[in-house]
Enzyme design. Structure first.
Site, PDB file in Angstrom:
ATOM      1  N   LYS A   1       0.867  -1.180   0.000  1.00 55.12           N
ATOM      2  CA  LYS A   1       0.000   0.000   0.000  1.00 55.12           C
ATOM      3  C   LYS A   1       0.904   1.229   0.000  1.00 55.12           C
ATOM      4  O   LYS A   1       1.929   1.247   0.700  1.00 55.12           O
ATOM      5  CB  LYS A   1      -0.881  -0.040   1.256  1.00 55.12           C
ATOM      6  CG  LYS A   1      -1.901   1.084   1.351  1.00 55.12           C
ATOM      7  CD  LYS A   1      -2.807   0.879   2.570  1.00 55.12           C
ATOM      8  CE  LYS A   1      -3.852   1.971   2.698  1.00 55.12           C
ATOM      9  NZ  LYS A   1      -4.770   1.739   3.835  1.00 55.12           N
TER      10      LYS A   1
ATOM     11  N   SER B   1      -9.662   2.015   2.895  1.00 51.20           N
ATOM     12  CA  SER B   1      -8.794   2.773   2.035  1.00 51.20           C
ATOM     13  C   SER B   1      -7.788   1.927   1.264  1.00 51.20           C
ATOM     14  O   SER B   1      -7.134   2.436   0.362  1.00 51.20           O
ATOM     15  CB  SER B   1      -8.031   3.803   2.885  1.00 51.20           C
ATOM     16  OG  SER B   1      -7.215   3.132   3.834  1.00 51.20           O
TER      17      SER B   1
ATOM     18  N   SER C   1      -9.953  -0.505   7.072  1.00 53.02           N
ATOM     19  CA  SER C   1      -9.403  -0.457   5.707  1.00 53.02           C
ATOM     20  C   SER C   1      -8.687  -1.705   5.207  1.00 53.02           C
ATOM     21  O   SER C   1      -8.277  -1.749   4.054  1.00 53.02           O
ATOM     22  CB  SER C   1      -8.455   0.728   5.567  1.00 53.02           C
ATOM     23  OG  SER C   1      -9.206   1.907   5.511  1.00 53.02           O
TER      24      SER C   1
HETATM   25  N1  GLN Z   1     -13.324   4.408   6.554  1.00 50.85           N
HETATM   26  C1  GLN Z   1     -12.572   4.768   7.701  1.00 50.85           C
HETATM   27  C2  GLN Z   1     -12.084   6.199   7.595  1.00 50.85           C
HETATM   28  O1  GLN Z   1     -12.301   6.766   6.596  1.00 50.85           O
HETATM   29  C3  GLN Z   1     -11.407   3.828   7.918  1.00 50.85           C
HETATM   30  C4  GLN Z   1     -10.254   4.092   7.043  1.00 50.85           C
HETATM   31  C5  GLN Z   1      -9.053   3.268   7.418  1.00 50.85           C
HETATM   32  O2  GLN Z   1      -9.179   2.243   8.082  1.00 50.85           O
HETATM   33  N2  GLN Z   1      -7.891   3.742   7.017  1.00 50.85           N
HETATM   34  O3  GLN Z   1     -11.520   6.745   8.477  1.00 50.85           O
END
Ligand code: GLN
Length: 483
Positions: free
Chosen positions: A76, A151, A175
Site C-alpha cells: 500500500k 482505504s 481499511s
Molecule cells: N473508513 C474509515 C475512515 O475513513 C477507515 C479508514 C481506514 O481504516 N484507514 O476513516
C-alpha cells in the site's frame, strides 16, 4: 500461474517448478495488461522486482528456504520505500521519494519477498471506497461499476483480480477488512502494536495498524509472519514473541465458543447479508463450535467517537505537511502564511481537508471536553464491552459491512453515509483488538464478508477459525469474471 496462492508459490519454488523471476515476469505482464481497467497501482517497480526475484532465486539455489523467499507482493502506498515514490494517495506527496524503508517493507524484503509496486489508496487512508485518491478511483474487479472498498482498495482490487497473490494494507477503522469483504478476500488487522508502524505514514496513530490482504487465511498467516514483531523504532510496538501463525491453522474448532452480538442484526443490515452470516455460523457449528448471543451495547456511539478521534489525530499528524519540509509547495508564495495556506489548500483533497477541520475543531479549547474527551470515554466503554464479552466467548462473529460494495460515486455527496458503513469494523480499532474478514457468499454478484474478532494477540485463533472454514467452503476460491 497467476492463480497460485502464496502457499502454492512457496511449494512451486521449493520444488523448482518455476523460478521467482519467471513468476514475476508473468505477473508484471498481467498487471500491464489488466490494471488499466482497475487502476489498482500508483507506481510499478519492475526493475526492483526483477532484481529481488533474481536475488531470491540465487538464495534458493544456495539452499535457503522460506515461505516468502521469491514471493511477489505489493505495498500500500503509505509504506515508505527507499528511493521510490511514496504518495499516500495524495498530491501533497506526489513528488515524495522516501529516504528509508518502513520496517514492514524492510522485514518483507529481508524475507525475500518481491515488490511489484505500490498500490492505490484513499488519500492519507481516509475513506472507504478508494475514491478520494489523487490518482483516481479504483474499480472492483467483481463489477467495474462498483467501488473495491477502502482505504486499501488498490491492494484489494489487485489481489482479487489475481494480479498478485497478496499485498500489505493498513486498517485504522476497517481499511483491511472492508475492502477484503468487498472483493472476496481474506484480510487481517492485527492487535495494535503487533506490526510496526515505523515508516507507515500516519493517519490516526492510536488506531493505525498494518496487516495482510490475501485470498486465504493460510496466505494471511504467511504474510503476517513476515510483517509482525517488535521494533525499537516504534514506541507502541509490543515486545512479545511472534507465534508460528501457520502452525496455528490446523487446530480443532471443537468447543470453540462463538459470540454473536445481538446489536449486529439491527436495522441497516442488508437482510441477504444477515442470512449469509447465519449460514457461516452454521458451517462453524458443523465443525464443533458452540454459539452464544452476546451484547456490545456501545456499537452505535462508537461511530461518532471514531469520527472525532481519528480526525483529531489526523489534524495533528498532517500538520507536518506545510510546504516547507517535504511534499507539495505552491508556486510563488507571497509570504510564509500564503505558503502554508496555498500549499495545504492545493496539496490536500476535499476529504482530507474536511477531516483536518473537524479534528482541529474537536481539539480546540472550547470544544475539547464536549467532543474529544467524550469520545475517549466512549472508546473506553467500547473496550469494556469487548472485555466482558471475551469472558464468555472465544471469538466474536458478525458481518464485516452492512451492505455490499456500492456503485462508484454513490456516496460522494454524503460523507456521513459512507462513515456509517464502518459500523462493524471501527470498534476493533478503538479497542486495539485483532479482526479478520473472510469470504462468506455473494449478493447480486458482489462478495460479502464475515468478520471474526478475537482477544489481544489471538491472531492465530482468527487464522485457525478462518482456515478451517475455508477447508469446508469454497467462497474464497471464486474468481471474478474477466480476471
Ligand atoms: N473508513 C474509515 C475512515 O475513513 C477507515 C479508514 C481506514 O481504516 N484507514 O476513516
Amino acid at each position: 500461474m497467476h492463480q497460485l496462492t502464496l502457499a502454492e508459490i512457496a511449494r512451486g519454488l521449493a520444488d523448482k517448478k518455476f523460478s521467482s523471476e519467471e513468476l514475476t515476469r508473468v505477473l508484471l505482464a498481467r498487471i500491464a495488461q489488466l490494471d488499466p481497467q482497475l487502476n489498482s497501482f500508483i507506481s510499478l517497480t519492475e526493475e526492483l522486482a526483477l532484481q529481488q526475484a533474481q536475488a531470491a532465486d540465487a538464495r534458493r539455489a544456495k539452499g535457503e528456504t522460506g515461505a516468502l523467499l521469491g514471493a511477489p507482493i505489493a505495498h500500500k502506498d503509505l509504506f515508505c520505500t527507499q528511493g521510490i515514490r511514496t504518495s499516500c494517495g495524495s498530491k501533497m506527496l506526489d513528488n515524495f521519494k522516501a529516504p528509508y524503508d518502513a520496517t514492514v517493507v524492510a522485514k518483507l524484503a529481508a524475507a525475500g519477498a518481491v515488490t511489484l509496486g505500490k498500490t492505490n489508496m484513499d488519500e492519507f487512508a481516509m475513506g472507504s471506497a478508494n475514491e478520494s485518491s489523487y490518482y483516481g478511483a479504483v474499480k472492483n474487479p467483481w463489477n467495474l461499476e462498483h467501488v473495491p472498498g477502502g482505504s486499501s482498495g488498490g491492494s484489494a482490487a489487485a489481489v482479487a483480480a489475481r494480479l498478485l497473490p497478496a499485498a500489505t494494507a493498513t486498517d485504522t477503522g476497517g481499511s483491511i477488512r472492508q475492502p477484503a469483504a468487498f472483493t472476496n478476500l481474506t484480510g487481517l488487522k492485527p492487535t495494535y502494536g503487533r506490526v510496526s508502524r515505523w515508516g507507515m505514514i500516519a493517519y490516526a496513530s492510536s488506531l493505525d495498524q498494518g496487516g495482510p490482504l490475501a485470498r486465504t487465511a493460510e496466505d494471511c498467516a504467511i504474510l503476517l509472519q513476515g510483517m509482525a514483531g517488535f521494533d525499537a523504532n516504534d514506541s507502541t510496538s509490543i515486545d512479545e514473541p511472534v507465534p508460528d501463525y501457520s502452525a496455528s491453522l490446523n487446530g480443532s474448532l471443537q468447543g470453540l465458543r462463538i459470540g454473536v452480538p445481538k446489536e449486529y442484526f439491527s436495522e441497516g443490515l442488508d437482510p441477504r447479508i444477515a442470512e449469509l452470516i447465519h449460514n457461516s455460523v452454521k458451517e462453524l457449528q458443523k465443525l464443533g463450535a458452540v454459539v452464544k448471543e452476546i451484547s456490545l451495547p456501545n456499537m452505535q456511539p462508537a461511530i461518532a467517537a471514531y469520527y472525532v478521534i481519528a480526525p483529531a489525530e489526523a489534524s495533528s499528524n498532517l500538520s507536518r505537511f506545510d510546504g516547507v519540509r517535504f511534499g507539495y509547495r505552491c508556486e510563488d508564495p507571497k509570504d510564509l502564511t500564503d505558503l502554508y495556506k496555498r500549499s495545504r489548500g492545493e496539496g490536500f483533497g476535499a476529504e482530507v481537508q474536511r477531516r483536518i477541520m473537524v479534528g482541529a475543531y474537536a481539539l480546540s479549547a472550547g470544544y475539547y471536553d464536549a467532543y474529544y474527551l467524550k469520545a475517549q470515554k466512549i472508546r473506553r466503554l467500547v473496550k469494556n464491552d469487548f472485555m466482558a464479552a471475551f469472558n464468555e466467548v472465544d471469538i466474536i462473529l458478525g458481518p464485516t459491512t452492512p451492505n455490499p460494495a456500492w456503485k462508484l460515486g454513490a456516496k460522494n455527496s454524503d460523507p456521513v453515509a459512507a462513515y456509517l458503513e464502518d459500523v462493524y469494523t471501527i470498534t476493533a480499532n478503538l479497542a486495539g483488538l485483532p479482526g479478520l474478514s473472510m469470504p462468506a457468499g455473494f449478493v447480486d454478484g458482489l462478495p460479502v464478508g464475515v468478520q471474526l474478532l478475537a482477544p489481544y494477540f489471538q491472531e492465530g485463533r482468527l487464522l485457525n477459525v478462518a482456515h478451517q472454514y475455508q477447508l469446508n467452503t469454497d467462497w474464497h476460491t471464486r474468481t471474478p469474471t474477466g480476471f
